[in-house]
Design a protein around this motif. Structure first.
Motif, PDB file in Angstrom:
ATOM      1  N   LEU A 129       0.805  -1.215   0.000  1.00 24.70           N
ATOM      2  CA  LEU A 129       0.000   0.000   0.000  1.00 24.70           C
ATOM      3  C   LEU A 129       0.842   1.272   0.000  1.00 24.70           C
ATOM      4  CD1 LEU A 129      -2.918   1.002   0.021  1.00 24.70           C
ATOM      5  CD2 LEU A 129      -2.763   1.080   2.504  1.00 24.70           C
ATOM      6  N   GLU A 130       1.791   1.360   0.883  1.00 26.93           N
ATOM      7  CA  GLU A 130       2.571   2.605   0.988  1.00 26.93           C
ATOM      8  C   GLU A 130       4.055   2.302   0.942  1.00 26.93           C
ATOM      9  OE1 GLU A 130       0.565   5.759   3.599  1.00 26.93           O
ATOM     10  OE2 GLU A 130       0.210   3.845   4.603  1.00 26.93           O
ATOM     11  N   ARG A 131       4.585   2.324  -0.242  1.00 27.11           N
ATOM     12  CA  ARG A 131       6.007   2.080  -0.409  1.00 27.11           C
ATOM     13  C   ARG A 131       6.619   3.039  -1.425  1.00 27.11           C
ATOM     14  NH1 ARG A 131       9.807  -1.611   0.849  1.00 27.11           N
ATOM     15  NH2 ARG A 131      11.464  -1.881  -0.646  1.00 27.11           N
ATOM     16  N   SER A 132       5.859   3.464  -2.385  1.00 32.60           N
ATOM     17  CA  SER A 132       6.412   4.241  -3.478  1.00 32.60           C
ATOM     18  C   SER A 132       6.293   5.739  -3.282  1.00 32.60           C
ATOM     19  CB  SER A 132       5.753   3.841  -4.789  1.00 32.60           C
ATOM     20  OG  SER A 132       4.612   3.108  -4.634  1.00 32.60           O
ATOM     21  N   ASP A 133       6.472   6.449  -4.388  1.00 37.08           N
ATOM     22  CA  ASP A 133       6.349   7.902  -4.384  1.00 37.08           C
ATOM     23  C   ASP A 133       4.977   8.339  -3.891  1.00 37.08           C
ATOM     24  OD1 ASP A 133       8.841   8.572  -5.317  1.00 37.08           O
ATOM     25  OD2 ASP A 133       8.237   8.690  -7.418  1.00 37.08           O
ATOM     26  N   ALA A 134       4.886   9.609  -3.611  1.00 38.99           N
ATOM     27  CA  ALA A 134       3.609  10.203  -3.235  1.00 38.99           C
ATOM     28  C   ALA A 134       2.588   9.965  -4.341  1.00 38.99           C
ATOM     29  CB  ALA A 134       3.784  11.692  -2.990  1.00 38.99           C
ATOM     30  N   LEU A 135       1.341   9.720  -3.962  1.00 35.60           N
ATOM     31  CA  LEU A 135       0.302   9.498  -4.963  1.00 35.60           C
ATOM     32  C   LEU A 135       0.073  10.738  -5.816  1.00 35.60           C
ATOM     33  CD1 LEU A 135      -2.381   7.323  -3.157  1.00 35.60           C
ATOM     34  CD2 LEU A 135      -0.380   6.639  -4.466  1.00 35.60           C
ATOM     35  N   SER A 136       0.305  11.917  -5.252  1.00 38.34           N
ATOM     36  CA  SER A 136       0.170  13.154  -6.020  1.00 38.34           C
ATOM     37  C   SER A 136       1.201  13.230  -7.148  1.00 38.34           C
ATOM     38  CB  SER A 136       0.293  14.370  -5.102  1.00 38.34           C
ATOM     39  OG  SER A 136       1.551  14.369  -4.452  1.00 38.34           O
ATOM     40  N   LYS A 137       2.222  12.375  -7.083  1.00 34.44           N
ATOM     41  CA  LYS A 137       3.236  12.294  -8.141  1.00 34.44           C
ATOM     42  C   LYS A 137       3.069  11.032  -8.975  1.00 34.44           C
ATOM     43  CE  LYS A 137       6.661  14.731  -5.380  1.00 34.44           C
ATOM     44  NZ  LYS A 137       7.974  14.633  -4.728  1.00 34.44           N
ATOM     45  N   GLY A 138       1.941  10.332  -8.822  1.00 33.18           N
ATOM     46  CA  GLY A 138       1.669   9.134  -9.611  1.00 33.18           C
ATOM     47  C   GLY A 138       1.842   7.830  -8.864  1.00 33.18           C
ATOM     48  N   GLY A 139       2.563   7.852  -7.754  1.00 34.61           N
ATOM     49  CA  GLY A 139       2.674   6.671  -6.915  1.00 34.61           C
ATOM     50  C   GLY A 139       3.711   5.642  -7.312  1.00 34.61           C
ATOM     51  N   GLY A 140       4.346   5.783  -8.451  1.00 34.01           N
ATOM     52  CA  GLY A 140       5.385   4.833  -8.849  1.00 34.01           C
ATOM     53  C   GLY A 140       4.827   3.519  -9.381  1.00 34.01           C
ATOM     54  N   TRP A 141       5.680   2.504  -9.436  1.00 36.14           N
ATOM     55  CA  TRP A 141       5.361   1.222 -10.071  1.00 36.14           C
ATOM     56  C   TRP A 141       4.120   0.559  -9.506  1.00 36.14           C
ATOM     57  CZ3 TRP A 141       5.144  -3.862  -8.330  1.00 36.14           C
ATOM     58  CH2 TRP A 141       5.033  -4.831  -9.335  1.00 36.14           C
ATOM     59  N   TYR A 142       3.943   0.554  -8.193  1.00 33.49           N
ATOM     60  CA  TYR A 142       2.820  -0.146  -7.578  1.00 33.49           C
ATOM     61  C   TYR A 142       1.471   0.402  -8.035  1.00 33.49           C
ATOM     62  CZ  TYR A 142       6.294  -2.226  -4.538  1.00 33.49           C
ATOM     63  OH  TYR A 142       7.375  -2.909  -4.068  1.00 33.49           O
ATOM     64  N   TYR A 143       1.448   1.655  -8.403  1.00 29.52           N
ATOM     65  CA  TYR A 143       0.209   2.314  -8.813  1.00 29.52           C
ATOM     66  C   TYR A 143       0.160   2.577 -10.323  1.00 29.52           C
ATOM     67  CZ  TYR A 143      -0.405   2.999  -3.825  1.00 29.52           C
ATOM     68  OH  TYR A 143      -0.553   2.795  -2.480  1.00 29.52           O
ATOM     69  N   SER A 144       1.007   1.918 -11.072  1.00 25.32           N
ATOM     70  CA  SER A 144       1.152   2.210 -12.503  1.00 25.32           C
ATOM     71  C   SER A 144      -0.123   2.020 -13.316  1.00 25.32           C
ATOM     72  CB  SER A 144       2.285   1.371 -13.102  1.00 25.32           C
ATOM     73  OG  SER A 144       1.994  -0.019 -12.967  1.00 25.32           O
ATOM     74  N   THR A 145      -0.998   1.126 -12.919  1.00 25.81           N
ATOM     75  CA  THR A 145      -2.219   0.882 -13.690  1.00 25.81           C
ATOM     76  C   THR A 145      -3.340   1.859 -13.347  1.00 25.81           C
ATOM     77  OG1 THR A 145      -2.989  -0.758 -12.083  1.00 25.81           O
ATOM     78  CG2 THR A 145      -1.735  -1.580 -13.990  1.00 25.81           C
ATOM     79  N   ILE A 146      -3.148   2.664 -12.305  1.00 26.11           N
ATOM     80  CA  ILE A 146      -4.214   3.576 -11.879  1.00 26.11           C
ATOM     81  C   ILE A 146      -3.727   5.005 -11.660  1.00 26.11           C
ATOM     82  CG2 ILE A 146      -5.634   1.758 -10.866  1.00 26.11           C
ATOM     83  CD1 ILE A 146      -4.516   2.622  -8.103  1.00 26.11           C
ATOM     84  N   SER A 147      -2.482   5.297 -11.977  1.00 25.47           N
ATOM     85  CA  SER A 147      -1.893   6.604 -11.654  1.00 25.47           C
ATOM     86  C   SER A 147      -2.640   7.770 -12.295  1.00 25.47           C
ATOM     87  CB  SER A 147      -0.418   6.645 -12.051  1.00 25.47           C
ATOM     88  OG  SER A 147      -0.275   6.461 -13.438  1.00 25.47           O
ATOM     89  N   GLN A 148      -3.315   7.533 -13.408  1.00 21.27           N
ATOM     90  CA  GLN A 148      -3.996   8.631 -14.094  1.00 21.27           C
ATOM     91  C   GLN A 148      -5.178   9.205 -13.314  1.00 21.27           C
ATOM     92  OE1 GLN A 148      -3.948   5.430 -15.065  1.00 21.27           O
ATOM     93  NE2 GLN A 148      -5.727   4.885 -16.302  1.00 21.27           N
ATOM     94  N   VAL A 149      -5.653   8.488 -12.295  1.00 25.39           N
ATOM     95  CA  VAL A 149      -6.774   9.013 -11.501  1.00 25.39           C
ATOM     96  C   VAL A 149      -6.371   9.386 -10.078  1.00 25.39           C
ATOM     97  CG1 VAL A 149      -8.522   7.803 -12.856  1.00 25.39           C
ATOM     98  CG2 VAL A 149      -7.586   6.728 -10.799  1.00 25.39           C
ATOM     99  N   LEU A 150      -5.106   9.275  -9.764  1.00 27.34           N
ATOM    100  CA  LEU A 150      -4.617   9.639  -8.433  1.00 27.34           C
ATOM    101  C   LEU A 150      -4.220  11.112  -8.433  1.00 27.34           C
ATOM    102  CD1 LEU A 150      -2.426   6.506  -7.717  1.00 27.34           C
ATOM    103  CD2 LEU A 150      -4.804   6.907  -7.053  1.00 27.34           C
TER     104      LEU A 150
END
Length: 119
Positions: free
Chosen positions: A56-77
């Motif tokens: 859940l919380e390992r990568s970059d800030a979600l306001s910056k896209g969140g990094g690899w873990y959030y790669s499939t959903i970064s466009q709505v973060l």
């Protein structure tokens, strides 16, 4: 769907009861820009597999896209608080039984507010 069922079925047949895929394998964005479960997540649940998501919380800030873990959903973060939305879709729609996180405060806060056991 059929290909994923063929992938999961040997696991089920051999007694595997849970899988632990990354967030990027469990969530995607639909045409209306909503967070939704992936086909992978749906097929796993349909076959009765428990899901432990990571992380859940390992990568970059979600306001910056969140990094690899959030790669499939970064466009709505948009903001870091979107982690609560992510966790809610994982719990309510994907049906996770547990989640790994480097910083458990958000998952603990969510579980306490919902009155649930989220391991």
């Amino acid at each position: 769907r059929h290909q994923l069922q063929k992938y999961f079925q040997p696991l089920v047949d051999n007694g595997v009861t849970a899988i632990a895929p990354s967030l990027s394998m469990l969530l995607e964005v639909d045409k209306e820009n909503n967070l939704v479960p992936t086909l992978y997540a749906k097929v796993a649940k349909d076959l009765g597999l428990d899901i432990v998501a990571w992380t859940l919380e390992r990568s970059d800030a979600l306001s910056k896209g969140g990094g690899w873990y959030y790669s499939t959903i970064s466009q709505v973060l948009r903001t870091d608080s979107d982690v609560i939305k992510v966790l809610d879709v994982l719990y309510e729609d994907v049906g996770i039984m547990a989640i790994w996180t480097d910083w458990p405060s958000v998952a603990t806060f969510y579980a306490n507010c919902k009155g649930i056991l989220l391991r």
